[in-house]
Design a protein around this motif. Structure first.
Motif, PDB file in Angstrom:
ATOM      1  N   PHE A   4       0.842  -1.195   0.000  1.00  7.51           N
ATOM      2  CA  PHE A   4       0.000   0.000   0.000  1.00  7.51           C
ATOM      3  C   PHE A   4       0.872   1.238   0.000  1.00  7.51           C
ATOM      4  O   PHE A   4       1.749   1.387   0.847  1.00  7.51           O
ATOM      5  N   GLU A   5       0.625   2.135  -0.969  1.00  9.84           N
ATOM      6  CA  GLU A   5       1.333   3.403  -1.039  1.00  9.84           C
ATOM      7  C   GLU A   5       0.314   4.534  -0.868  1.00  9.84           C
ATOM      8  O   GLU A   5      -0.379   4.898  -1.819  1.00  9.84           O
ATOM      9  N   PRO A   6       0.170   5.050   0.337  1.00  9.53           N
ATOM     10  CA  PRO A   6      -0.842   6.094   0.584  1.00  9.53           C
ATOM     11  C   PRO A   6      -0.719   7.289  -0.350  1.00  9.53           C
ATOM     12  O   PRO A   6      -1.715   7.888  -0.748  1.00  9.53           O
ATOM     13  N   GLY A   7       0.502   7.627  -0.723  1.00 10.94           N
ATOM     14  CA  GLY A   7       0.705   8.790  -1.578  1.00 10.94           C
ATOM     15  C   GLY A   7       0.083   8.650  -2.959  1.00 10.94           C
ATOM     16  O   GLY A   7      -0.201   9.656  -3.621  1.00 10.94           O
ATOM     17  N   GLU A   8      -0.135   7.412  -3.404  1.00 11.17           N
ATOM     18  CA  GLU A   8      -0.734   7.200  -4.718  1.00 11.17           C
ATOM     19  C   GLU A   8      -2.110   7.847  -4.827  1.00 11.17           C
ATOM     20  O   GLU A   8      -2.480   8.389  -5.875  1.00 11.17           O
ATOM     21  N   LEU A   9      -2.871   7.760  -3.754  1.00  5.20           N
ATOM     22  CA  LEU A   9      -4.245   8.252  -3.769  1.00  5.20           C
ATOM     23  C   LEU A   9      -4.322   9.770  -3.905  1.00  5.20           C
ATOM     24  O   LEU A   9      -5.394  10.308  -4.194  1.00  5.20           O
ATOM     25  N   LYS A  10      -3.209  10.452  -3.714  1.00  7.35           N
ATOM     26  CA  LYS A  10      -3.176  11.901  -3.851  1.00  7.35           C
ATOM     27  C   LYS A  10      -2.519  12.336  -5.160  1.00  7.35           C
ATOM     28  O   LYS A  10      -2.372  13.534  -5.404  1.00  7.35           O
ATOM     29  N   SER A  11      -2.122  11.362  -5.958  1.00  6.28           N
ATOM     30  CA  SER A  11      -1.392  11.668  -7.189  1.00  6.28           C
ATOM     31  C   SER A  11      -2.320  11.588  -8.403  1.00  6.28           C
ATOM     32  O   SER A  11      -3.043  10.606  -8.593  1.00  6.28           O
ATOM     33  N   TRP A  12      -2.294  12.616  -9.238  1.00  5.25           N
ATOM     34  CA  TRP A  12      -3.097  12.626 -10.457  1.00  5.25           C
ATOM     35  C   TRP A  12      -2.680  11.497 -11.395  1.00  5.25           C
ATOM     36  O   TRP A  12      -3.512  10.909 -12.080  1.00  5.25           O
ATOM     37  N   SER A  13      -1.393  11.166 -11.403  1.00  8.64           N
ATOM     38  CA  SER A  13      -0.917  10.120 -12.297  1.00  8.64           C
ATOM     39  C   SER A  13      -1.557   8.774 -11.970  1.00  8.64           C
ATOM     40  O   SER A  13      -1.751   7.945 -12.856  1.00  8.64           O
ATOM     41  N   PHE A  14      -1.906   8.562 -10.699  1.00  8.12           N
ATOM     42  CA  PHE A  14      -2.577   7.319 -10.293  1.00  8.12           C
ATOM     43  C   PHE A  14      -3.951   7.223 -10.951  1.00  8.12           C
ATOM     44  O   PHE A  14      -4.315   6.186 -11.525  1.00  8.12           O
ATOM     45  N   TYR A  15      -4.716   8.288 -10.891  1.00  7.03           N
ATOM     46  CA  TYR A  15      -6.058   8.303 -11.485  1.00  7.03           C
ATOM     47  C   TYR A  15      -5.995   8.351 -13.004  1.00  7.03           C
ATOM     48  O   TYR A  15      -6.836   7.768 -13.696  1.00  7.03           O
ATOM     49  N   ARG A  16      -4.988   9.032 -13.531  1.00  3.98           N
ATOM     50  CA  ARG A  16      -4.791   9.063 -14.982  1.00  3.98           C
ATOM     51  C   ARG A  16      -4.548   7.662 -15.520  1.00  3.98           C
ATOM     52  O   ARG A  16      -5.070   7.280 -16.565  1.00  3.98           O
ATOM     53  N   ALA A  17      -3.765   6.871 -14.796  1.00  4.41           N
ATOM     54  CA  ALA A  17      -3.491   5.495 -15.194  1.00  4.41           C
ATOM     55  C   ALA A  17      -4.773   4.667 -15.171  1.00  4.41           C
ATOM     56  O   ALA A  17      -5.015   3.847 -16.066  1.00  4.41           O
ATOM     57  N   GLY A  18      -5.608   4.874 -14.151  1.00  4.29           N
ATOM     58  CA  GLY A  18      -6.876   4.143 -14.076  1.00  4.29           C
ATOM     59  C   GLY A  18      -7.805   4.500 -15.218  1.00  4.29           C
ATOM     60  O   GLY A  18      -8.471   3.622 -15.793  1.00  4.29           O
ATOM     61  N   ILE A  19      -7.843   5.780 -15.573  1.00  4.37           N
ATOM     62  CA  ILE A  19      -8.671   6.216 -16.704  1.00  4.37           C
ATOM     63  C   ILE A  19      -8.166   5.585 -17.997  1.00  4.37           C
ATOM     64  O   ILE A  19      -8.945   5.160 -18.856  1.00  4.37           O
ATOM     65  N   ALA A  20      -6.841   5.514 -18.139  1.00  2.00           N
ATOM     66  CA  ALA A  20      -6.260   4.897 -19.332  1.00  2.00           C
ATOM     67  C   ALA A  20      -6.659   3.424 -19.429  1.00  2.00           C
ATOM     68  O   ALA A  20      -6.959   2.920 -20.520  1.00  2.00           O
ATOM     69  N   GLU A  21      -6.683   2.727 -18.303  1.00  2.00           N
ATOM     70  CA  GLU A  21      -7.107   1.323 -18.297  1.00  2.00           C
ATOM     71  C   GLU A  21      -8.584   1.201 -18.663  1.00  2.00           C
ATOM     72  O   GLU A  21      -8.990   0.283 -19.385  1.00  2.00           O
TER      73      GLU A  21
END
Length: 288
Positions: free
Chosen positions: A40-57
């Protein structure tokens, strides 16, 4: 220039996978084993790149289902001969070709998984966190449902249902055990190819490997479809099977759905274990 630099920083994937598909994991020729991703990386949930990757998927899986299920609908259309359509080989090319194109397009953003089994296999190998793995799988399933839904909208409910909705089922003449075995082996081939095509050790030594990674992955999908379409219609992708089953929503599709989740996840786990322990011998290296 300062503004441009800031944009680059904001757009960078700060919490990237340890071994993204299709991208070089090393910056020089000296190979170093990447550290395992934390659960678990808590910082991921605050990163736009995390959500951008999910949108790409989501978008990639949406496009994957749209093209492939629409191809299946064309082959099974009542009143037409398979000789006058793309046929089984065409279906296999549609699946393999779309994976090739979509992995190429999304590799630098999300890793280009487009398949919960691939995500699961890479998670077991500690290439991405549990947070990212769960998010990817949810977005892949949502994209698959939307993709199959758009196909149903084009075809019309009656025509879509008559043609089977592109849903995966164990075909007549085969047992559920046959279908499960076909899904396990087929997914093993796919995920093993993913690991081999994106091996960080190979990337460090051969600069052409990251560029060519989508090709063997797409070709593996093509070959597996040629072999197993007669048995199960070929799932090897739980999101693809779930999306078609939900939109089709008929009894026999639901009856066999477990095969298209259990089989791919077992196959992905076996591929991860085989590559990490047998091919790369990583646990033994860490002891040394």
């Amino acid at each position: 220039m300062e503004g441009k630099e800031e944009d680059v920083k904001l757009g960078a994937n700060k919490f990237s996978e340890r071994q993204p598909i299709g991208t070089s994991a090393q910056t020089d020729k000296d190979y170093k084993e990447a550290p395992p991703a934390p659960l678990f990386e808590p910082g991921e949930l605050k990163s736009w790149s995390f959500y951008r990757a999910g949108i790409a998927e989501f978008i990639a899986t949406f496009l994957f289902l749209y093209i492939t299920v629409l191809t299946v609908m064309g082959v099974t259309k009542p009143g037409t001969s398979k000789c006058s359509t793309v046929g089984i080989q065409g279906i296999a090319w549609a699946f393999g070709g779309m994976i090739f194109a979509l992995v190429y397009c999304t590799a630098g953003i999300s890793g280009g998984h487009i398949n919960p089994a691939v995500t699961f296999g890479l998670f077991l190998a500690r290439k991405l966190s549990l947070t990212r793995a769960v998010f990817y799988i949810i977005m892949q399933c949502l994209g698959a449902i939307c993709g199959a839904g758009v196909v149903k909208g084009f075809q019309g409910s009656h025509s879509f249902d008559v043609q089977g909705g592109g849903a995966n089922v164990v075909n007549h003449g085969y047992t559920k055990g046959d279908g499960l075995g076909a899904e396990i082996i087929g997914t093993f081939v796919l995920v093993y190819t993913v690991f081999s095509a994106t091996d960080a050790k190979r990337n460090a030594r051969d600069s052409h490997v990251p560029i060519l990674a989508p090709l063997p992955i797409g070709f593996a999908v093509f070959l597996v479809h040629l072999a197993t379409i007669p048995i199960t219609g070929t799932g090897i992708n739980p999101a693809r099977s779930l999306g078609a089953a939900i939109v089709f929503n008929k009894g026999h599709a639901w009856d066999d759905l477990w095969i298209f989740w259990v089989g791919p996840f077992i196959g992905a786990a076996l591929a991860a274990v085989y590559h990490q322990i047998v091919i790369r011998a990583i646990p033994f290296k860490s002891r040394a």
